[in-house]
Write a protein that holds these residues in place. Sequence first.
Motif, mmCIF file in Angstrom:
data_model
loop_
_atom_site.group_PDB
_atom_site.id
_atom_site.type_symbol
_atom_site.label_atom_id
_atom_site.label_comp_id
_atom_site.label_asym_id
_atom_site.label_seq_id
_atom_site.Cartn_x
_atom_site.Cartn_y
_atom_site.Cartn_z
ATOM 1 N N GLY A 125 0.804 -1.214 0.000
ATOM 2 C CA GLY A 125 0.000 0.000 0.000
ATOM 3 C C GLY A 125 0.832 1.256 0.000
ATOM 4 N N GLY A 126 1.991 1.229 0.673
ATOM 5 C CA GLY A 126 2.846 2.401 0.722
ATOM 6 C C GLY A 126 3.416 2.776 -0.633
ATOM 7 N N VAL A 127 3.555 1.790 -1.534
ATOM 8 C CA VAL A 127 4.057 2.064 -2.880
ATOM 9 C C VAL A 127 2.908 2.326 -3.838
ATOM 10 C CG1 VAL A 127 5.555 1.204 -4.717
ATOM 11 C CG2 VAL A 127 5.964 0.515 -2.362
ATOM 12 N N ALA A 128 1.764 1.675 -3.591
ATOM 13 C CA ALA A 128 0.641 1.777 -4.520
ATOM 14 C C ALA A 128 0.014 3.170 -4.525
ATOM 15 C CB ALA A 128 -0.413 0.726 -4.166
ATOM 16 N N THR A 129 -0.048 3.826 -3.362
ATOM 17 C CA THR A 129 -0.700 5.141 -3.304
ATOM 18 C C THR A 129 0.027 6.179 -4.149
ATOM 19 O OG1 THR A 129 -1.569 4.654 -1.097
ATOM 20 C CG2 THR A 129 -1.500 6.963 -1.774
ATOM 21 N N PRO A 130 1.358 6.350 -4.010
ATOM 22 C CA PRO A 130 2.021 7.291 -4.927
ATOM 23 C C PRO A 130 1.954 6.842 -6.379
ATOM 24 C CG PRO A 130 3.632 6.142 -3.556
ATOM 25 C CD PRO A 130 2.288 5.845 -2.991
ATOM 26 N N ALA A 131 1.894 5.527 -6.613
ATOM 27 C CA ALA A 131 1.768 5.041 -7.988
ATOM 28 C C ALA A 131 0.474 5.545 -8.614
ATOM 29 C CB ALA A 131 1.813 3.515 -8.014
ATOM 30 N N ALA A 132 -0.611 5.551 -7.828
ATOM 31 C CA ALA A 132 -1.895 6.041 -8.348
ATOM 32 C C ALA A 132 -1.791 7.499 -8.763
ATOM 33 C CB ALA A 132 -2.980 5.871 -7.287
ATOM 34 N N LEU A 133 -1.085 8.299 -7.977
ATOM 35 C CA LEU A 133 -0.946 9.715 -8.305
ATOM 36 C C LEU A 133 -0.077 9.921 -9.543
ATOM 37 C CD1 LEU A 133 -0.535 11.086 -4.695
ATOM 38 C CD2 LEU A 133 -2.511 11.349 -6.175
ATOM 39 N N VAL A 134 0.968 9.097 -9.697
ATOM 40 C CA VAL A 134 1.822 9.222 -10.874
ATOM 41 C C VAL A 134 1.055 8.821 -12.133
ATOM 42 C CG1 VAL A 134 3.920 8.372 -11.990
ATOM 43 C CG2 VAL A 134 3.933 8.889 -9.556
ATOM 44 N N TRP A 135 0.273 7.740 -12.026
ATOM 45 C CA TRP A 135 -0.569 7.354 -13.165
ATOM 46 C C TRP A 135 -1.562 8.468 -13.498
ATOM 47 C CZ3 TRP A 135 0.867 3.774 -16.283
ATOM 48 C CH2 TRP A 135 1.463 2.600 -15.840
ATOM 49 N N THR A 136 -2.163 9.059 -12.460
ATOM 50 C CA THR A 136 -3.123 10.139 -12.686
ATOM 51 C C THR A 136 -2.454 11.321 -13.384
ATOM 52 O OG1 THR A 136 -4.360 9.488 -10.705
ATOM 53 C CG2 THR A 136 -4.765 11.689 -11.569
ATOM 54 N N ALA A 169 -7.035 3.096 -11.598
ATOM 55 C CA ALA A 169 -7.219 2.145 -10.500
ATOM 56 C C ALA A 169 -6.658 0.770 -10.844
ATOM 57 C CB ALA A 169 -8.699 2.041 -10.149
ATOM 58 N N ALA A 170 -6.898 0.332 -12.103
ATOM 59 C CA ALA A 170 -6.412 -0.996 -12.496
ATOM 60 C C ALA A 170 -4.891 -1.046 -12.494
ATOM 61 C CB ALA A 170 -6.953 -1.341 -13.884
ATOM 62 N N CYS A 171 -4.245 0.009 -13.009
ATOM 63 C CA CYS A 171 -2.782 0.045 -13.033
ATOM 64 C C CYS A 171 -2.193 0.015 -11.627
ATOM 65 C CB CYS A 171 -2.301 1.290 -13.767
ATOM 66 S SG CYS A 171 -2.620 1.278 -15.542
ATOM 67 N N THR A 172 -2.975 0.453 -10.644
ATOM 68 C CA THR A 172 -2.503 0.477 -9.259
ATOM 69 C C THR A 172 -2.897 -0.778 -8.501
ATOM 70 O OG1 THR A 172 -2.792 2.882 -9.285
ATOM 71 C CG2 THR A 172 -2.491 1.839 -7.140
ATOM 72 N N LEU A 173 -4.137 -1.226 -8.671
ATOM 73 C CA LEU A 173 -4.666 -2.312 -7.850
ATOM 74 C C LEU A 173 -4.216 -3.692 -8.309
ATOM 75 C CD1 LEU A 173 -8.312 -0.994 -7.324
ATOM 76 C CD2 LEU A 173 -6.455 -1.021 -5.664
ATOM 77 N N VAL A 174 -3.975 -3.872 -9.599
ATOM 78 C CA VAL A 174 -3.539 -5.193 -10.069
ATOM 79 C C VAL A 174 -2.195 -5.580 -9.443
ATOM 80 C CG1 VAL A 174 -2.765 -6.490 -12.090
ATOM 81 C CG2 VAL A 174 -4.893 -5.187 -12.185
ATOM 82 N N PRO A 175 -1.169 -4.705 -9.474
ATOM 83 C CA PRO A 175 0.085 -5.076 -8.791
ATOM 84 C C PRO A 175 -0.098 -5.255 -7.287
ATOM 85 C CG PRO A 175 0.441 -3.221 -10.284
ATOM 86 C CD PRO A 175 -1.039 -3.411 -10.183
ATOM 87 N N ALA A 176 -0.935 -4.393 -6.663
ATOM 88 C CA ALA A 176 -1.162 -4.530 -5.225
ATOM 89 C C ALA A 176 -1.843 -5.861 -4.910
ATOM 90 C CB ALA A 176 -2.008 -3.371 -4.712
ATOM 91 N N GLY A 177 -2.828 -6.257 -5.729
ATOM 92 C CA GLY A 177 -3.500 -7.536 -5.518
ATOM 93 C C GLY A 177 -2.555 -8.714 -5.670
ATOM 94 N N LEU A 178 -1.653 -8.634 -6.661
ATOM 95 C CA LEU A 178 -0.682 -9.710 -6.840
ATOM 96 C C LEU A 178 0.242 -9.820 -5.639
ATOM 97 C CD1 LEU A 178 0.255 -9.144 -10.596
ATOM 98 C CD2 LEU A 178 -1.109 -11.020 -9.655
ATOM 99 N N SER A 179 0.611 -8.693 -5.046
ATOM 100 C CA SER A 179 1.502 -8.718 -3.887
ATOM 101 C C SER A 179 0.800 -9.211 -2.636
ATOM 102 C CB SER A 179 2.063 -7.307 -3.644
ATOM 103 O OG SER A 179 2.761 -7.244 -2.431
#
Length: 848
Positions: A426-437, A791-801
Amino acid sequence: MTGLALRTLRFHKGGFVASFLAMFLGALLVIACGGLLETGIHHAAPPQRLAAAPVVVTGDQRYHDTVEELVFPERIRPAADLADRLAAVPGVRKAVPDVSFPVTLNGEGSRATGHGWSSAALTPYRLTAGAPPAGADQVVVGAALADRAGLRVGARVGLLTHGTAERYEVSGIARGTDDGDALFLSDTEAARTSGHPRQADSIGLLTTPGTDPTTLARDVRRALAGSGTPLAVLTGDARGQAENPAVLADGGDLIPLAAAFGGLAVLVTVFVVAGTLGLSIRQRERELALLRAVGSTPGQLRRMVVAETLVLAAVATALACVPGPRAGRWLLGAFADAGVVPGSIAYRAGSVPLIVGIGTALLTAVCAALVAAHGAARTRPTEALAESGLQRRWFSIARTVTGALCLAGGTALALSTARSAGPDAGGVATPAALVWTAGFGLLGPVLARACTALLSRPLGAVSGLAGQLAAANARARTSRLASAVMPVMLATGLALTLAYLQTTESAGAERAFDESLRADLVVTSQAGGLTSDTLAAVRGTPGVAAATAQIPGTGYIETPRAERTGDGEEEASGPRPTKLALRGVTVEGLDRTTSYRAATGSLGALRGHTVALPTADATSRGLRIGDPVPFRLGDGSAVTLKLVATLDGRRGYETALIPAALMLGHTDSGLIPQIMVTAARGTDRAALTAALTARSASSPGLTVTTREAVTAAYSEQDDTQAWMAYLVLASVVGYAVIALVNTQILATTERRREFGLQRLIGATRGQVLRMTAVEAVLTATVGIALGILVAACTLVPAGLSILDSALPSGSPLILGTVLAAALGLTVATTLLTAGAVLRTRPGDGTTA
């Protein structure tokens, strides 16, 4: 140009109000988060029970000489006889040891905290009725607790504490400045009941008149030099750490929490302010183009736009400085209610959060103004009016390159998320969402044009002429469509990402907890814990196939000095210990009550000073079975343990095991918090529960719960922690939703002239509204699609982890609610605004 800028403010109220609101809310969020960050740095906890002692001596909970600041979770206690040594320090009138231990009122179920009567002077508490406890069977009860439990002087009360049940006579009622649920036993009885008869939780120093606490604290530190036990000498607000060591341990969590929340708020503010201000400037393209045509230079236009923006930003941020600290206090209270931080932490924020909030808002506004004015300022005078009528320059090389870099950064963060351990994803996924945005936002015109081309044909087929006209408008005004789409994407993407990220993390933790549990029943106690005798009695109960003790805690693997190598930096700053979830267990029946299995070695050898480590930690340190492991337990005790087994487990949720007998001596209570029980084959659980409950006669406060109830309680506790994440979600996404509404109002109001021309050539009000409705649906659909992509670009890697699954965990209702809200808000706001614009006469719109 500055004077002209100030005069133009009153002629563009709609655009300026939207920009003002975006800046105000952005500054408010940043100031509130800055206040939380400074509060976390101070982690001040004004004393309550120790308020009368200007100086307090307690155990130092900090793990010193390490790279990162760590805090031991179990209380470190000074020796009680240290009070005599401290009483001899000049300026000390009296040194009073204090012990604190949890107490449950038998039959009432009320929780309280017990102390020795002499420590009542540290608050101070004073008797309002009765007398001090003269014998071991007497107790003085705090007024708040007495009122709630209906206790009076002379009454008898049963207390459950430290695994036993005792009955006491209420000898007195006391009232103090601390409104906590306190009760007082005689000093001798309190020392016995606490379970640490030769130790104190803290020692309060009452001073002689005129003694300076700071000077006294310095003298006390000198007197304590070489005492052996690491001690902290506290004054001022820091004294609250002696009352509640969690202030030092959990108070530090407020720093990364506030930093993450604040960083998220700042980035969202940049998006919102830049988008709103850009749309506001674009609404005035004809005006700016005319200024270029009559001789204004690009620099003059930029100065005018920046001056207008600075005036708005200055007023907005000045007003945000008033509710900003209040918002910070409210957030701190909400985090405390959710159990994220201790409730005793006081809000402490000075001028720094205000300066940061003002600076962020002004810098964001100026940068957004410069970017927004760039297009109009670089237009050649001969093309100015044509440029304002038709968007020719809707993209740039710099924007393309920056957008591509953001997408590359998002890809890198996505790969890092997938490789992270479950709890860290989660600590990596949240900034990832902002970068994708950011990437999709910068490439918005390209994506909007592609989505429009894809949706134009089905949209026209469904909605007829209105849809065809809406599609034509979208193709002709790509930049305007992209500006309207971005807030929808931002709100949708953040809402889906943050909501499903939280549900996925919760599901991962619950799965790991459930997988580790194999017992049918769990035995606990309201008396603070269970004794080893109770464990033996439970094992001897007919129908019990296996019963094992479990004592949760935290441990640290240390790096031996001989193994520390590098460039000298680690030697200068200290070792980097590995923090581990630790569990004290008894090995008899462990394989039948838990899922712990040895990958190498044997769990049956967990006796004495031994440890079973997660395979990943043992491998990373090159440890083999039989090797010594330098270890720190939860109370800071340094021990050397022999590695007897390694354990495989879910990545990020691994647990180390040590013998329960070793763990017991290094916990606050010294008792077993729970016993895991597996029923023999064919045994009725209800009958076994009744048989175990009957043991409460010899084990006071004993309770028996099912495995399902324990799992449900864990889930409920996790839901309480998740409330904090939803609070952050509500704050940030709420801001994005406001920006969405602002943008749609602004974008629709901008089209007053266009609507007037359509009315003049024969279009009815209903036809214009239908066209606008189709455009709103198109805008919402494109924004939702991009938001889902973020969301998909962020949640798919998080779900795999976290779950080893590409799909996140969570209710489909979250998806339905977010999509319906985004579509409904976009369409409703657009239609309401268009309806208001269409109430004017068509000729008025063409001359506006």
